[in-house]
Design an enzyme around this catalytic site. Structure first.
Site, short mmCIF file in Angstrom:
data_model
loop_
_atom_site.label_atom_id
_atom_site.label_comp_id
_atom_site.label_asym_id
_atom_site.label_seq_id
_atom_site.Cartn_x
_atom_site.Cartn_y
_atom_site.Cartn_z
N SER A 149 6.06 -5.11 17.96
CA SER A 149 7.30 -4.77 17.83
C SER A 149 7.73 -4.40 19.59
CB SER A 149 7.74 -3.52 16.96
OG SER A 149 9.19 -3.47 16.94
N ASP A 172 11.89 -10.89 9.10
CA ASP A 172 11.71 -9.96 9.94
C ASP A 172 13.34 -9.86 10.50
OD1 ASP A 172 11.68 -7.68 11.83
OD2 ASP A 172 10.03 -8.44 12.60
N HIS A 174 9.36 -7.02 9.00
CA HIS A 174 8.95 -6.43 10.26
C HIS A 174 7.66 -5.64 9.97
CE1 HIS A 174 9.65 -5.36 14.32
NE2 HIS A 174 9.29 -3.77 14.23
#
Length: 622
Positions: free
Chosen positions: A472, A557, A592
């Site tokens: 991320s 995501d 995610h």
């Protein structure tokens, strides 16, 4: 995300900006999303009963020939110009963004990338499965958490062999009126019937992704409130603790007779116990606190639910060599009793491993803490050891040195694992965060590079054995340092990376954009636009050699659009001048946080480790 509330009763709603979870407190009400794209539901329920010219680390001549014959997909180029402040950015892969996730051409490209990844990793599939079996083999699949005493019940979580998710359970306490003690134990099921309050395994059958974000029992033990994620989406005061520049207060717990303060001192958690004056007396200051002692030089500590009227503090503890543990601490006597330590199967012995705290010097002289773990009988410290360096460095998040059983599959193969606690995180206090955000974001990247250089200089590894990993915002870190210093690393793994910073931050239609301006800045202002552009990975890919790279994404995501890593990979394929391997793996059904099952997550670790070991030519012959 909008929610449809199936009631006309008054309601109290609160939203956590960072997690996006919405919690609603209602009597006997179930909330459901009014949009198919919404990913979160809060519920309250009653409690009843480049061409591959060189193949890396292949395991046989046959697989080498097969892999060498596979060519990576090439994304078409469609010129797309973006103009601002007299600057023109050209994004030839802008077309890869499809918010509907249904464009046949986009999906075809993602399928081609996945097929290429599968082909390149086919020769190590047996090895990947071996690693997965190792990781899963360390798990005690039938287990319960340390029970929490609440009123007349013990509450706990149970897992069953072969099942992905947990059950939330309770048992009645036969002698519930007896005062609590650190030596209390839950009665056996033969003495107290187990009541399953919620079974995630049943709930998860209805969804591809399922996760409980919060689970709270009402004070009268008759209601439960939980939040589920189904898509991966002034007055006069008395100063009790004066401000200290190097100390950050993270949390407090108030008890009838004690106050517990959780702080960060010199990059590590600290827990202090203060005795409160008798009822009716004014608190003027906190003095003579007792600090809880911990057994490792670097560690992680988190508060757990405790009872207000009790003198027993419960906390969870782990280190990079100590499995997750639950302690009950008597705040009157200072006695600490271990109530539960996570069972790690497969012959694990904590005494085989060593944890260390080292400090790297940043370019401006700032000292960067490093947390290190290794198996003492395997490492040589002559520069020949393989090392995996992890970093994050954003949102004031603290990446504490905690235990991860799957990591043993690297440590037991001679790896050193290191966390670089770089600026932008919260490990060293608020200023540490402030010095790694907005117009100081480059400190995050230079700190990570300085950490890598320290490890090489001190012979923890060499450039040829140095691997890096981040997810991320940590994936942004990996992308940025790859552009800045690709020569430092042999292998890089960027998980769901936030790599198209300028374009994303200029698009307020993306759900998290406007709230993220506090972290990255608003590129509608010229100063922030050019500063972001200076480090945004997609905007800084250039014609140079890059190491072996694995990039992952999730088609659904909601935090980092799949198109960001897709564009990054496409541009790398176009620009890079080396023959090293570049793989892109897009989970077409995940968000995610990838898959939600406890065993499914392990498969991702096994694949990543197999990639790293293959890149280092450490895959054993069949």
């Amino acid at each position: 995300m909008p929610y449809l509330i199936k009631t006309a009763l008054p309601r109290l709603t609160t939203t956590n900006k960072r997690s996006g979870l919405t919690f609603l407190f209602l009597p006997l009400i179930v909330l459901s999303s009014s949009s198919s794209s919404s990913s979160r539901v809060a519920s309250l329920s009653p409690i009843r009963g480049g061409g591959v010219k060189r193949v890396f680390g292949s395991v046989s001549a046959m697989s080498s020939k097969m892999e060498a014959s596979v060519t990576p997909p090439v994304a078409k180029k469609v010129r797309h110009e973006m103009k601002m402040f007299g600057d023109v950015r050209v994004d030839d892969y802008y077309w890869l963004r499809d918010d509907t996730r249904s464009n046949p051409e986009v999906l075809s490209y993602l399928h081609q990338e996945n097929a290429f990844t599968d082909s390149l990793m086919l020769g190590t599939k047996h090895f990947e499965d071996q690693i997965y079996a190792e990781i899963r083999g360390r798990i005690k699949e039938d287990d319960i958490s340390a029970p929490v005493r609440r009123g007349s019940y013990y509450y706990y979580e149970r897992t069953h062999k072969g099942q992905e998710y947990v059950q939330y359970c309770r048992r009645i306490i036969p002698n519930g009126g007896v005062p609590a003690s650190v030596y209390d134990t839950m009665p056996a099921e033969t003495d107290a019937h187990e009541h399953v309050i919620l079974d995630e395994n049943i709930k998860a059958k209805e969804h591809g992704f399922y996760s409980i974000g919060a689970f709270k029992i009402s004070p009268n033990n008759e209601m439960v409130a939980y939040a589920e994620d189904t898509k991966d989406d002034t007055s006069a005061t008395t100063v009790l603790l004066p401000h200290r520049e190097s100390v950050k207060i993270q949390d407090i717990q108030l008890f009838a007779d004690h106050l517990v303060v959780y702080e960060r001192i010199n990059g590590l958690p600290s827990v202090s116990i203060y005795k409160l004056p008798a009822e009716g007396h004014t608190i003027t200051s906190l003095q003579h606190g007792r600090d809880v002692d911990f057994i490792d030089p670097i560690y992680s500590v988190d508060s757990s639910e405790s009872q207000f009227s009790s003198s027993i503090l419960r906390f969870s503890y782990s280190s990079m060599k100590t499995p997750p543990s639950v302690y009950d601490y008597d705040m009157n006597t200072g006695v600490s009793v271990l109530k539960k330590i996570e069972t790690v199967l497969g012959g694990f012995d904590a005494s085989n491993y060593v944890t260390e705290r080292k400090w790297a010097s940043a370019s401006d002289g700032t000292q960067i803490p490093l947390s290190i773990v290794y198996r003492k009988d395997l490492v040589k410290f002559d520069g020949s050891d393989p090392l995996l360096l992890y970093g994050y460095g954003s949102y004031e998040i603290c990446v504490d040195p905690s235990f991860k059983a799957s990591r043993l599959s690297l440590l037991d193969r001679g790896f050193i694992f290191t966390i670089a606690h770089i600026r932008g995180g919260g490990e060293m206090g608020r200023q540490w965060y402030e010095n790694g955000k907005l117009l100081k974001k480059n400190n995050t990247f230079s700190d990570f590079i300085a950490s890598a250089e320290y490890l090489i200089k001190n012979k923890y590894c060499s450039k040829e054995k140095l691997c890096i990993n981040g997810r991320s915002a940590g994936g942004l870190l990996i992308g940025a340092v790859l552009n800045m210093r690709p020569d430092l690393f042999q292998v890089a793994v960027a998980g769901v990376p936030f790599v198209d910073v300028v374009t994303t931050m200029l698009d307020p239609t993306i759900p998290l954009t406007t709230s993220e301006w506090e972290e990255w800045g608003d590129p509608r202002k010229e100063e922030f636009y050019f500063y972001m552009k200076s480090y945004s990975p997609v905007d800084n890919v250039k014609a140079q050699n890059y190491p072996n790279i694995l990039v992952t994404a999730g088609l659904n995501d909601p935090r980092v659009l799949y198109s960001e890593p897709a564009k990054f990979v496409a541009k790398l394929r176009e620009m890079k001048t080396d023959d090293n391997v570049l793989l892109f793996k897009c989970e077409l059904g995940a968000g995610h946080f990838s898959k939600s099952g406890r065993f499914e997550k392990l498969q991702e670790d096994a694949f990543t480790y197999a990639f790293i070991l293959k890149a280092l030519d450490m895959v054993p012959s069949l």
